[in-house]
Design a protein around this motif. Sequence first.
Motif, PDB file in Angstrom:
ATOM      1  N   GLU A  35      -7.647  10.265   9.106  1.00  0.00           N
ATOM      2  CA  GLU A  35      -8.189  10.962   7.935  1.00  0.00           C
ATOM      3  C   GLU A  35      -7.262  10.858   6.737  1.00  0.00           C
ATOM      4  O   GLU A  35      -7.657  11.062   5.596  1.00  0.00           O
ATOM      5  CB  GLU A  35      -8.453  12.434   8.282  1.00  0.00           C
ATOM      6  N   LYS A  36      -6.013  10.536   7.033  1.00  0.00           N
ATOM      7  CA  LYS A  36      -5.051  10.322   5.945  1.00  0.00           C
ATOM      8  C   LYS A  36      -4.277   9.062   6.271  1.00  0.00           C
ATOM      9  O   LYS A  36      -4.029   8.777   7.454  1.00  0.00           O
ATOM     10  CB  LYS A  36      -4.038  11.468   5.896  1.00  0.00           C
ATOM     11  N   TYR A  73      -9.775  -2.410  -0.919  1.00  0.00           N
ATOM     12  CA  TYR A  73      -9.910  -3.142   0.342  1.00  0.00           C
ATOM     13  C   TYR A  73      -9.466  -2.304   1.532  1.00  0.00           C
ATOM     14  O   TYR A  73     -10.051  -2.380   2.611  1.00  0.00           O
ATOM     15  CB  TYR A  73      -9.114  -4.461   0.274  1.00  0.00           C
ATOM     16  N   THR A  74      -8.451  -1.489   1.339  1.00  0.00           N
ATOM     17  CA  THR A  74      -7.950  -0.689   2.455  1.00  0.00           C
ATOM     18  C   THR A  74      -8.939   0.420   2.802  1.00  0.00           C
ATOM     19  O   THR A  74      -9.142   0.740   3.975  1.00  0.00           O
ATOM     20  CB  THR A  74      -6.550  -0.128   2.111  1.00  0.00           C
ATOM     21  N   GLN A  75      -9.591   0.926   1.779  1.00  0.00           N
ATOM     22  CA  GLN A  75     -10.595   1.974   2.013  1.00  0.00           C
ATOM     23  C   GLN A  75     -11.749   1.434   2.855  1.00  0.00           C
ATOM     24  O   GLN A  75     -12.334   2.155   3.654  1.00  0.00           O
ATOM     25  CB  GLN A  75     -11.112   2.495   0.663  1.00  0.00           C
ATOM     26  N   SER A  82      -8.132   9.487   3.450  1.00  0.00           N
ATOM     27  CA  SER A  82      -7.659   9.684   2.092  1.00  0.00           C
ATOM     28  C   SER A  82      -6.388   8.851   1.976  1.00  0.00           C
ATOM     29  O   SER A  82      -5.444   9.008   2.762  1.00  0.00           O
ATOM     30  CB  SER A  82      -7.424  11.183   1.918  1.00  0.00           C
ATOM     31  N   LEU A  83      -6.386   7.905   1.034  1.00  0.00           N
ATOM     32  CA  LEU A  83      -5.240   6.987   0.915  1.00  0.00           C
ATOM     33  C   LEU A  83      -4.166   7.648   0.061  1.00  0.00           C
ATOM     34  O   LEU A  83      -4.331   7.817  -1.139  1.00  0.00           O
ATOM     35  CB  LEU A  83      -5.680   5.659   0.303  1.00  0.00           C
ATOM     36  N   LEU A  84      -3.060   8.004   0.715  1.00  0.00           N
ATOM     37  CA  LEU A  84      -2.034   8.780   0.016  1.00  0.00           C
ATOM     38  C   LEU A  84      -1.155   7.917  -0.876  1.00  0.00           C
ATOM     39  O   LEU A  84      -0.655   8.371  -1.897  1.00  0.00           O
ATOM     40  CB  LEU A  84      -1.159   9.497   1.046  1.00  0.00           C
ATOM     41  N   GLY A  85      -0.973   6.678  -0.470  1.00  0.00           N
ATOM     42  CA  GLY A  85      -0.096   5.779  -1.228  1.00  0.00           C
ATOM     43  C   GLY A  85       0.493   4.768  -0.260  1.00  0.00           C
ATOM     44  O   GLY A  85       0.004   4.622   0.867  1.00  0.00           O
ATOM     45  N   GLU A 110       3.706   2.807 -11.451  1.00  0.00           N
ATOM     46  CA  GLU A 110       3.425   3.943 -12.330  1.00  0.00           C
ATOM     47  C   GLU A 110       2.028   4.518 -12.117  1.00  0.00           C
ATOM     48  O   GLU A 110       1.706   5.598 -12.581  1.00  0.00           O
ATOM     49  CB  GLU A 110       3.645   3.541 -13.788  1.00  0.00           C
ATOM     50  N   LYS A 111       1.181   3.749 -11.375  1.00  0.00           N
ATOM     51  CA  LYS A 111      -0.211   4.186 -11.213  1.00  0.00           C
ATOM     52  C   LYS A 111      -0.436   5.104 -10.017  1.00  0.00           C
ATOM     53  O   LYS A 111      -1.534   5.588  -9.799  1.00  0.00           O
ATOM     54  CB  LYS A 111      -1.115   2.963 -11.061  1.00  0.00           C
ATOM     55  N   SER A 112       0.574   5.267  -9.162  1.00  0.00           N
ATOM     56  CA  SER A 112       0.356   6.081  -7.968  1.00  0.00           C
ATOM     57  C   SER A 112       1.583   6.951  -7.737  1.00  0.00           C
ATOM     58  O   SER A 112       2.660   6.436  -7.450  1.00  0.00           O
ATOM     59  CB  SER A 112       0.118   5.156  -6.767  1.00  0.00           C
ATOM     60  N   THR A 113       1.406   8.247  -7.867  1.00  0.00           N
ATOM     61  CA  THR A 113       2.587   9.125  -7.798  1.00  0.00           C
ATOM     62  C   THR A 113       3.306   9.052  -6.468  1.00  0.00           C
ATOM     63  O   THR A 113       4.521   9.143  -6.405  1.00  0.00           O
ATOM     64  CB  THR A 113       2.206  10.607  -8.043  1.00  0.00           C
TER      65      THR A 113
END
Length: 777
Positions: A35-36, A73-75, A82-85, A110-113
């Motif tokens: 789920e994560k 693609y990973t989704q 939920s893709l955390l990073g 910079e696009k993903s905290t």
Amino acid sequence: MSENSFMKKSKTNKPWQLRPEDLSAIEAMASFLPEKFYDIHAHWYRKADLNAPENSFWNSGPEIAGHEQWEDYTQQLLPKASLLGGLFFPAPLPYVNLSAANQFLFDELEKSTLSRGLMLVKPETSQKELELGLSHANLVGFKPYHVYSTETPTPHSGITGFLPEPIWASAHENRAVIMLHIMKDKALLDPQNCEDIRRLCLKYPNVRLILAHCGRSFHALHAEGAKFLNSIPNIWFDMSGICEMQAILPILKHFGPEKLMFGTDFPVSQIRGKCVSIGNGFIWLDENNCNWDQAWSKPTLVGLESLNALKEAANNFGLDKSDLDLIFWGNAMHLLGLNEYSSPTNQSYYKHAKTIIPGGTQLLSKRPENMAPTHWPPYFKKASGCEIWDLDGKHFYDFSTNAVGSCILGYAHPEINKAIIKKVNLGNMCSLNPPEEVALADKLCEIHPWAEQARFVRGGGEACAVAVRIARATTGKDKIALCGYHGWQDWYLAANLGENDALKGHLLPGLSPDGVPDALRNTSFPFKFNDLEAFQEIIDQQPDLAAVIMEPCRYEDPAPGFLEAIRDITKKNGIVLIMDEITVGWRLHFGGMHLKYGIKPDMAVFAKALGNGYPTGAIIGTKAAMEGANRSFISSTYWTESLGPVAALATIAEMEKQDVQKAIKHSGRQVQHILQTTAVNENLPIKVKGFPALTSFSFDHPESEMLRTIFTQQMLSKGFLAGTAFYPTLAHNEKIIGLYHQALAETFGYLRVVIKENSFDKWPKEETAHSGFSRLL
Ligand SMILES: Cc1ncc(COP(=O)(O)O)c(C=O)c1O
């Protein structure tokens, strides 16, 4: 990043799109999918920077494969997650434009905290460039790769060929992560690779090293090399690109689920095919190098094959949801400092245990207060050989009693585990009886020709209680004479119902008889070892003795004639003689010390070493002595499970293969010698005693208990579980004993200074180790 042949552009199919076979694979894994997800190994790149050959896989995807594309693609592969990073780095192709590729990474970060990055480095990357890279927000380390190695051909390069020491040093200084894809034919099983990893990880302990692709175990069996590295704390594994569970299982076994992380190796996850072990190596099957018309299947995506491999490994190893949460996201985020484990730590868990478990533990001698209160780790996560990883993941060599003397072959012994796992898989327990108990009865009677029958229980105290009950039933008499410790049961503690601490001197002083019916007063009578007179006195005063139960020895050999006299007197008086071999049996002599001393008892009891860590206990005896067992009700559900006898048979088989007793005696002797010589060198007053395989020592000093406590605290800080008793196992080899010697020398040196400066009040009195029973209440 993976190797060579699969990187061909598909001619027939449009890549990067799910096909029906992918969808059915995803559906088949639906209940397993996370789920994560935090992706610990993935690439971001722009085609233009790669300079990849025209027909390469890398040219088949989008022009730009950054955060957004990875997410898309990973989704698809992980529809519920939920893709955390993720931890991202450039694609390490031979002719990549390194600075442009790194710059793209910096920008994308910079696009993903929650995402972090590793800069691509070459052996010649300067310290200044490394420092500059690390100054970028969310850049946490380095990605070296063999194609840049100074050693050619690069697939055979050693680690320092592409990851030279200055990069390690910089990573250490900056507490950085290194993503390492090791090379050479045998990867993790290559001795030089293992030696380099060990040396460099220990020299640069701040480096967090991720061994990519399960230590590049694309040939799955190479993952077994993990066993050479499992005492090193700063190593993790990702399983990106791994398509076989056999590469995952050794990582789980040797490092536990806390050190394994799932990664996609995006865009490798999008390749249609699979990496398979073959011969001594491996091959990447892809759409182009295999005739799929002859196959019974169509290839799915590598990312899905990887997920399936993890699913199989999870079923095989018994991973639960919380383990999989760690593997899919928890470990990665913990490694990168993005979250804290919420799992309890050793000391806080024990504090809680004491509120919910009276006494804190189930065995007095496993209470941490016995060793070093608030310092001794109460709980373990993993144990192997003579090594233990505590609940906080800290590694120790066990120089204490090694599971209170029960594991003489070492923890998690492969042969015993093999027998156990087979039985677990076939079913441990059912409505019928395990045939192994008959085989074990035969075996024990074969080893002890005087014995004709056997009964089985699952612990030592139980075995003693059953033996005593049988003796009472057989003789029709009640009273028991005893020598030594025989467990927690009423019949034994009844000895302390008198005015005094009658059991003092029989291992544990101060055993409270609270809860033992007063009606049992004057039913059990202790006598001291080698004190024939005391024994004779009991015989003279107690005409209705059913049994004498005693250890054939504990700290020393019996005086000449002592056991023989007891045998003689018990026989003449119709008393059942029971030899308690629970601690000394198998450890000091195969089958038990009564065999060595040539004494034929009426019964003998075994437990501990007989099962090498699995619950087992046996009572053997002559037909005449065991007669009462036919009449007395002695029966328990779990005495009919299989693992006890299976473990006992496997342990005996192992002891028949090699002279375990000789080996552990040798190790015990070595440790006794080390203790004695080191104490002399440091002018420390200690007394070493006991058989080598049951070694103990004490400080001959008014502050002996405080010295024992400081000793244990110091040894813990050096990675050793050590008190004043050492029960060796087959796993204590010369090398490990050498490490103990070194730690002991430093610790004894420290104690010398404490004594010289009389600085005992630096240690709070309440932290002194406890001894005996009453002090622990
Ligand atoms: C000689 C002896 N008998 C009996 C026992 C009790 O065995 P357990 O702890 O398995 O109940 C022990 C345990 O230390 C022992 O040393």
